[in-house]
Design a protein around this motif. Structure first.
Motif, PDB file in Angstrom:
ATOM      1  N   ASP A   1       0.646  -1.035   0.058  1.00 20.30           N
ATOM      2  CA  ASP A   1      -0.165   0.129   0.392  1.00 20.30           C
ATOM      3  C   ASP A   1       1.108   0.946  -0.417  1.00 20.30           C
ATOM      4  O   ASP A   1       0.240   2.168  -0.963  1.00 20.30           O
ATOM      5  N   ALA A   2       1.926   0.815   0.716  1.00 20.72           N
ATOM      6  CA  ALA A   2       2.795   1.966   0.404  1.00 20.72           C
ATOM      7  C   ALA A   2       3.487   2.883  -0.952  1.00 20.72           C
ATOM      8  O   ALA A   2       3.566   3.626  -1.562  1.00 20.72           O
ATOM      9  N   LEU A   3       3.479   1.381  -1.790  1.00 20.81           N
ATOM     10  CA  LEU A   3       4.365   1.783  -2.690  1.00 20.81           C
ATOM     11  C   LEU A   3       3.666   2.101  -3.538  1.00 20.81           C
ATOM     12  O   LEU A   3       4.017   2.820  -4.669  1.00 20.81           O
ATOM     13  N   GLU A   4       1.956   1.487  -3.430  1.00 21.65           N
ATOM     14  CA  GLU A   4       0.896   2.066  -4.288  1.00 21.65           C
ATOM     15  C   GLU A   4       0.616   3.975  -4.251  1.00 21.65           C
ATOM     16  O   GLU A   4       0.517   4.531  -5.520  1.00 21.65           O
ATOM     17  N   ALA A   5       1.217   4.185  -2.792  1.00 18.39           N
ATOM     18  CA  ALA A   5       0.758   5.652  -2.809  1.00 18.39           C
ATOM     19  C   ALA A   5       1.839   6.137  -3.406  1.00 18.39           C
ATOM     20  O   ALA A   5       1.403   8.060  -4.073  1.00 18.39           O
ATOM     21  N   ALA A   6       2.575   5.749  -3.598  1.00 17.56           N
ATOM     22  CA  ALA A   6       4.303   6.081  -3.855  1.00 17.56           C
ATOM     23  C   ALA A   6       3.614   6.336  -5.509  1.00 17.56           C
ATOM     24  O   ALA A   6       4.540   7.700  -6.489  1.00 17.56           O
ATOM     25  N   GLY A   7       3.387   5.211  -5.738  1.00 14.18           N
ATOM     26  CA  GLY A   7       3.042   5.398  -7.552  1.00 14.18           C
ATOM     27  C   GLY A   7       1.785   5.973  -7.610  1.00 14.18           C
ATOM     28  O   GLY A   7       2.072   7.354  -9.241  1.00 14.18           O
ATOM     29  N   GLY A   8       1.418   6.517  -6.907  1.00 18.83           N
ATOM     30  CA  GLY A   8       0.340   7.110  -7.286  1.00 18.83           C
ATOM     31  C   GLY A   8       0.632   9.073  -7.759  1.00 18.83           C
ATOM     32  O   GLY A   8       0.418   9.822  -7.887  1.00 18.83           O
ATOM     33  N   GLU A   9       1.166   9.429  -6.870  1.00 17.17           N
ATOM     34  CA  GLU A   9       2.061  11.043  -6.564  1.00 17.17           C
ATOM     35  C   GLU A   9       2.754  11.107  -7.659  1.00 17.17           C
ATOM     36  O   GLU A   9       2.980  11.888  -8.238  1.00 17.17           O
ATOM     37  N   LEU A  10       4.292   9.661  -7.625  1.00 25.69           N
ATOM     38  CA  LEU A  10       4.257   9.727  -9.199  1.00 25.69           C
ATOM     39  C   LEU A  10       3.775   9.792 -10.256  1.00 25.69           C
ATOM     40  O   LEU A  10       4.171  10.488 -11.428  1.00 25.69           O
ATOM     41  N   PHE A  11       2.302   9.114 -10.309  1.00 26.44           N
ATOM     42  CA  PHE A  11       1.434   9.772 -11.462  1.00 26.44           C
ATOM     43  C   PHE A  11       1.164  11.110 -11.982  1.00 26.44           C
ATOM     44  O   PHE A  11       1.290  11.588 -12.861  1.00 26.44           O
ATOM     45  N   ALA A  12       0.769  11.388 -11.105  1.00 27.24           N
ATOM     46  CA  ALA A  12       0.259  12.954 -11.483  1.00 27.24           C
ATOM     47  C   ALA A  12       1.115  13.808 -11.436  1.00 27.24           C
ATOM     48  O   ALA A  12       1.067  14.822 -12.468  1.00 27.24           O
ATOM     49  N   LEU A  13       2.173  13.747 -10.603  1.00 25.33           N
ATOM     50  CA  LEU A  13       3.182  14.446 -11.296  1.00 25.33           C
ATOM     51  C   LEU A  13       3.849  13.817 -12.466  1.00 25.33           C
ATOM     52  O   LEU A  13       4.255  15.248 -13.414  1.00 25.33           O
TER      53      LEU A  13
ATOM     54  N   PRO B   1      -3.170  -1.495 -13.072  1.00 24.78           N
ATOM     55  CA  PRO B   1      -3.540  -0.793 -14.725  1.00 24.78           C
ATOM     56  C   PRO B   1      -3.476   0.751 -14.288  1.00 24.78           C
ATOM     57  O   PRO B   1      -4.057   2.003 -14.721  1.00 24.78           O
ATOM     58  N   LYS B   2      -4.097   1.494 -12.865  1.00 26.91           N
ATOM     59  CA  LYS B   2      -4.011   2.797 -12.372  1.00 26.91           C
ATOM     60  C   LYS B   2      -2.811   3.625 -12.717  1.00 26.91           C
ATOM     61  O   LYS B   2      -3.188   5.339 -13.280  1.00 26.91           O
ATOM     62  N   PHE B   3      -1.748   3.120 -13.230  1.00 29.11           N
ATOM     63  CA  PHE B   3      -0.225   3.325 -13.596  1.00 29.11           C
ATOM     64  C   PHE B   3       0.185   3.368 -15.296  1.00 29.11           C
ATOM     65  O   PHE B   3       0.832   4.073 -15.640  1.00 29.11           O
ATOM     66  N   ARG B   4      -1.064   2.874 -15.814  1.00 28.58           N
ATOM     67  CA  ARG B   4      -0.534   2.581 -17.427  1.00 28.58           C
ATOM     68  C   ARG B   4      -0.828   3.959 -18.094  1.00 28.58           C
ATOM     69  O   ARG B   4       0.431   3.951 -19.139  1.00 28.58           O
TER      70      ARG B   4
END
Length: 231
Positions: free
Chosen positions: A28-40, A72-75
């Motif tokens: 879950d922590a890695l997913e949160a990091a991925g979400g911020e990176l995707f938005a950036l 898929p969220k980061f595709r």
């Protein structure tokens, strides 16, 4: 950037500069990091036409790299507009080989936008390539957009953080200086598990991380295990 994250209810966040994101599990922590990176990445491509990202390579971050490739969220992360840099390289060049296998082979980053440490040129050569590549941007925007590090990265434990230039030479290889890291728009540090907890407690005693963004954001992505003893 992404929407605000709430702290997990049964674990407190350790006292760190910047913003601390706590999740129950390492995944879950890695997913949160991925979400911020995707938005950036989307934000930077929209604003500047490209995205400059420097990554550390460690077992801690392998799960993040896998998530960026398969979730898929980061595709839609714009890899074709991304310039990828190394935050730290060992003397044998092993970090780039690992990053190539874990991410670059699958992401579709154009070859000319993937930047290994130039063989035999070391810190000066890498700094030169970085200056030349970032110089295409308008003054004031010629900096890295994101730097993602693991809590156990040598950059965060070595005194001086690589000197005053953009890139520093170490006995064991080459790394971005803290000056270069602190100038980026976003710094994300990932720490999971009991080793991360020990590292955080050591920092509380020694104030050793040396991260202080200049006009950017600093995020820490931690799981419950990393926060044991800090709640």
């Amino acid at each position: 950037m992404g929407d605000p994250y709430e702290l997990a209810p049964d674990r407190g966040a350790p006292e760190l500069p910047g913003r601390v994101v706590v999740r129950e599990s390492a995944e879950d922590a890695l997913e949160a990091a991925g979400g911020e990176l995707f938005a950036l990445s989307v934000e930077c491509v929209r604003a500047f036409g490209d995205f400059h990202l420097a990554l550390s390579v460690s077992p801690t971050l392998e799960g993040l790299f896998r998530a960026l490739m398969v979730d898929p969220k980061f595709r839609a992360l714009p890899w074709n507009r991304t310039h990828l840099w190394l935050a730290c390289e060992n003397a044998a060049g092993g970090h780039w080989r690992d990053l190539h296998e874990l991410l670059i082979e699958h992401a579709g980053i154009p070859d000319e936008q993937a930047h290994p440490i130039p063989v035999g040129e070391g810190a000066d050569g890498y700094a030169s390539v970085m200056r030349e590549t970032l110089a295409w941007r308008e003054p004031g925007h010629d900096r890295l957009d994101g730097v993602v590090l693991a809590l156990d990265d040598p950059i965060l434990s070595a005194p001086g953080g690589g000197g005053e230039g953009l890139v520093g030479q170490m006995d064991e290889g080459v790394r971005l200086s803290r000056r270069m890291i602190n100038a980026s728009r976003f710094i994300g540090v990932v720490g999971v598990g009991t080793p991360a907890s020990r590292r955080l407690q050591k920092n509380e005693r020694e104030n050793a991380f040396g991260l202080s963004p200049i006009g950017g954001e600093l995020y820490w992505f931690l799981d419950h295990a990393a926060c044991e003893g800090d709640s």
